[in-house]
Scaffold this motif. Structure first.
Motif, PDB file in Angstrom:
ATOM      1  N   LEU A   1      -4.354   2.543  -1.676  1.00  0.00           N
ATOM      2  CA  LEU A   1      -3.227   3.211  -1.012  1.00  0.00           C
ATOM      3  C   LEU A   1      -3.681   3.589   0.386  1.00  0.00           C
ATOM      4  O   LEU A   1      -4.645   4.348   0.543  1.00  0.00           O
ATOM      5  CB  LEU A   1      -2.809   4.480  -1.774  1.00  0.00           C
ATOM      6  CG  LEU A   1      -1.813   5.367  -1.010  1.00  0.00           C
ATOM      7  CD1 LEU A   1      -0.451   4.676  -0.839  1.00  0.00           C
ATOM      8  CD2 LEU A   1      -1.642   6.719  -1.703  1.00  0.00           C
ATOM      9  N   ILE A   2      -2.982   3.073   1.393  1.00  0.00           N
ATOM     10  CA  ILE A   2      -3.287   3.431   2.777  1.00  0.00           C
ATOM     11  C   ILE A   2      -2.178   4.356   3.266  1.00  0.00           C
ATOM     12  O   ILE A   2      -1.056   3.916   3.545  1.00  0.00           O
ATOM     13  CB  ILE A   2      -3.354   2.181   3.701  1.00  0.00           C
ATOM     14  CG1 ILE A   2      -4.107   1.017   3.043  1.00  0.00           C
ATOM     15  CG2 ILE A   2      -3.959   2.571   5.054  1.00  0.00           C
ATOM     16  CD1 ILE A   2      -5.524   1.313   2.635  1.00  0.00           C
ATOM     17  N   ASN A   3      -2.481   5.646   3.335  1.00  0.00           N
ATOM     18  CA  ASN A   3      -1.501   6.641   3.796  1.00  0.00           C
ATOM     19  C   ASN A   3      -1.520   6.691   5.318  1.00  0.00           C
ATOM     20  O   ASN A   3      -2.220   7.493   5.930  1.00  0.00           O
ATOM     21  CB  ASN A   3      -1.853   8.010   3.220  1.00  0.00           C
ATOM     22  CG  ASN A   3      -1.393   8.187   1.795  1.00  0.00           C
ATOM     23  OD1 ASN A   3      -0.236   7.881   1.469  1.00  0.00           O
ATOM     24  ND2 ASN A   3      -2.271   8.670   0.938  1.00  0.00           N
ATOM     25  N   ASN A   4      -0.726   5.798   5.914  1.00  0.00           N
ATOM     26  CA  ASN A   4      -0.755   5.635   7.374  1.00  0.00           C
ATOM     27  C   ASN A   4       0.506   6.158   8.067  1.00  0.00           C
ATOM     28  O   ASN A   4       0.456   6.515   9.241  1.00  0.00           O
ATOM     29  CB  ASN A   4      -0.946   4.140   7.688  1.00  0.00           C
ATOM     30  CG  ASN A   4      -0.631   3.805   9.127  1.00  0.00           C
ATOM     31  OD1 ASN A   4      -1.444   4.035  10.014  1.00  0.00           O
ATOM     32  ND2 ASN A   4       0.575   3.279   9.380  1.00  0.00           N
TER      33      ASN A   4
ATOM     34  N   CYS B   1      -8.842   2.985  -4.552  1.00  0.00           N
ATOM     35  CA  CYS B   1      -9.179   4.006  -3.549  1.00  0.00           C
ATOM     36  C   CYS B   1      -7.990   4.348  -2.665  1.00  0.00           C
ATOM     37  O   CYS B   1      -7.008   3.604  -2.568  1.00  0.00           O
ATOM     38  CB  CYS B   1     -10.364   3.567  -2.698  1.00  0.00           C
ATOM     39  SG  CYS B   1      -9.989   2.296  -1.504  1.00  0.00           S
ATOM     40  N   ILE B   2      -8.114   5.512  -2.042  1.00  0.00           N
ATOM     41  CA  ILE B   2      -7.129   6.014  -1.084  1.00  0.00           C
ATOM     42  C   ILE B   2      -7.792   6.071   0.288  1.00  0.00           C
ATOM     43  O   ILE B   2      -8.947   6.513   0.393  1.00  0.00           O
ATOM     44  CB  ILE B   2      -6.664   7.444  -1.475  1.00  0.00           C
ATOM     45  CG1 ILE B   2      -5.969   7.444  -2.832  1.00  0.00           C
ATOM     46  CG2 ILE B   2      -5.764   8.042  -0.397  1.00  0.00           C
ATOM     47  CD1 ILE B   2      -5.681   8.848  -3.392  1.00  0.00           C
ATOM     48  N   VAL B   3      -7.090   5.590   1.311  1.00  0.00           N
ATOM     49  CA  VAL B   3      -7.554   5.805   2.687  1.00  0.00           C
ATOM     50  C   VAL B   3      -6.434   6.535   3.423  1.00  0.00           C
ATOM     51  O   VAL B   3      -5.314   6.021   3.549  1.00  0.00           O
ATOM     52  CB  VAL B   3      -7.893   4.483   3.411  1.00  0.00           C
ATOM     53  CG1 VAL B   3      -8.374   4.785   4.837  1.00  0.00           C
ATOM     54  CG2 VAL B   3      -8.964   3.699   2.652  1.00  0.00           C
ATOM     55  N   ASN B   4      -6.725   7.742   3.859  1.00  0.00           N
ATOM     56  CA  ASN B   4      -5.755   8.541   4.604  1.00  0.00           C
ATOM     57  C   ASN B   4      -6.014   8.390   6.097  1.00  0.00           C
ATOM     58  O   ASN B   4      -7.170   8.378   6.531  1.00  0.00           O
ATOM     59  CB  ASN B   4      -5.887  10.018   4.214  1.00  0.00           C
ATOM     60  CG  ASN B   4      -5.562  10.253   2.756  1.00  0.00           C
ATOM     61  OD1 ASN B   4      -4.641   9.642   2.220  1.00  0.00           O
ATOM     62  ND2 ASN B   4      -6.321  11.119   2.105  1.00  0.00           N
ATOM     63  N   ILE B   5      -4.937   8.312   6.877  1.00  0.00           N
ATOM     64  CA  ILE B   5      -5.095   8.191   8.323  1.00  0.00           C
ATOM     65  C   ILE B   5      -4.800   9.554   8.953  1.00  0.00           C
ATOM     66  O   ILE B   5      -3.653  10.035   8.933  1.00  0.00           O
ATOM     67  CB  ILE B   5      -4.164   7.111   8.926  1.00  0.00           C
ATOM     68  CG1 ILE B   5      -4.285   5.802   8.127  1.00  0.00           C
ATOM     69  CG2 ILE B   5      -4.507   6.901  10.403  1.00  0.00           C
ATOM     70  CD1 ILE B   5      -5.695   5.281   7.926  1.00  0.00           C
TER      71      ILE B   5
END
Ligand SMILES: NC(=O)c1ccc[n+]([C@@H]2O[C@H](COP(=O)([O-])OP(=O)(O)OC[C@H]3O[C@@H](n4cnc5c(N)ncnc54)[C@H](O)[C@@H]3O)[C@@H](O)[C@H]2O)c1
Length: 256
Positions: free
Chosen positions: A80-83, A128-132
């Motif tokens: 999940l890319i929280n962009n 995984c999660i990547v938060n921007i």
């Protein structure tokens, strides 16, 4: 990274679109979510293994639909890319509660809602999660009372996620970009702000969407399998420095 599936929010343009395209090029299937349905349709047109989801990350029902549609099409969620993000710069006294909430709804509530909704799927894939976030969440600055505070909260939310999800094999990390010439930046970066950034950044320039996407893809990859709870500033060195760069350059000690 083939056979993996990602959700990238705010994927209709800018950093989100560059990230979606990079992940697609690496063999990842990508659900591209954005509330700007027209721009999303244009951006996703012709992209193979991409699913366009015209949803708003700040609306719980939209977020549930985003996850359900992704699982219905691809059967799994690995990243999940929280962009998705909005920027609104202005003096504290002028920030009405409505302006404050508009920033928080997308930048913070959206990250909370999307992350919560994918946890069951991520536990299954050990994803995984990547938060921007932003350098504005690492350092205080003028005019960013809502934006900077929302991004600082995203940095801490990342640590909460890493702490709680680690035992399930789910990683959570954060990328804090420096300035990138996207539509978001164009709306809030005056010529004075652009000049100030050039002065304050050791690499002496803005970053590109692709340079941020590369860091996001690294954090998703197996190369980062022991990295969680971290904030990586992709910012040309901005966060690492203090005063003095312009003066050193004027003395001929810096880059031309
Ligand atoms: N550009 C920069 O200089 C910069 C610097 C630091 C951090 N960031 C962060 O990077 C991220 C991407 O920014 P960008 O510069 O590519 O911006 P952008 O404006 O080019 O793209 C953002 C996208 O998010 C979408 N979006 C906004 N709110 C949404 C919502 N509630 N639901 C779904 N979609 C929504 C927009 O429609 C747009 O397509 C943001 O979180 C931003 O804060 C950008």
């Amino acid at each position: 990274m083939s056979a993996r599936t990602a959700i990238v929010t705010g994927a209709a343009r800018g950093i989100g679109l560059a990230t979606a395209k990079l992940l697609l090029a690496e063999g990842v299937s990508v659900a591209m979510a954005d509330r700007d349905a027209d721009e999303l349709a244009r951006a996703s047109d012709g992209l193979e293994n991409a699913l366009a989801l015209p949803y708003d990350v700040s609306m719980p029902a939209d977020v549930d639909a985003m996850v359900a549609d992704t699982l219905a099409r691809f059967g799994r969620i690995d990243f999940l890319i929280n962009n998705a993000g909005v920027a609104d710069f202005g003096p504290m006294e002028d920030h009405t509660f409505a302006r404050w909430r508009a920033v928080m709804e997308t930048n913070l509530d959206g990250v909370f809602l999307c992350s919560q909704a994918v946890i069951p799927a991520l536990k299954k894939t050990k994803g995984c999660i990547v938060n921007i976030a932003s350098i504005s969440g690492l350092r205080g600055s003028t005019l960013r009372v809502a934006y900077g505070t929302s991004k600082a909260a995203v940095i801490h939310l990342t640590r909460q996620q890493a702490a709680e999800l680690g035992e399930h094999g789910v990683r959570a990390n954060c990328v804090a970009p420096g300035p990138v010439r996207t539509k978001l930046a164009a709306a809030v970066h005056t010529p004075e702000i652009i000049a100030a950034y050039h002065d304050a950044i050791p690499l002496n320039r803005y970053g590109s969407e692709d340079e941020i996407a590369g860091v996001i893809a690294f954090l998703c990859s197996d190369r980062a399998s022991y990295v969680t709870g971290q904030v990586i500033a992709a910012d040309g060195g901005f966060e690492s420095t203090g005063v003095g760069l312009p003066a050193l350059r004027a003395d001929g000690a810096g880059p031309a």
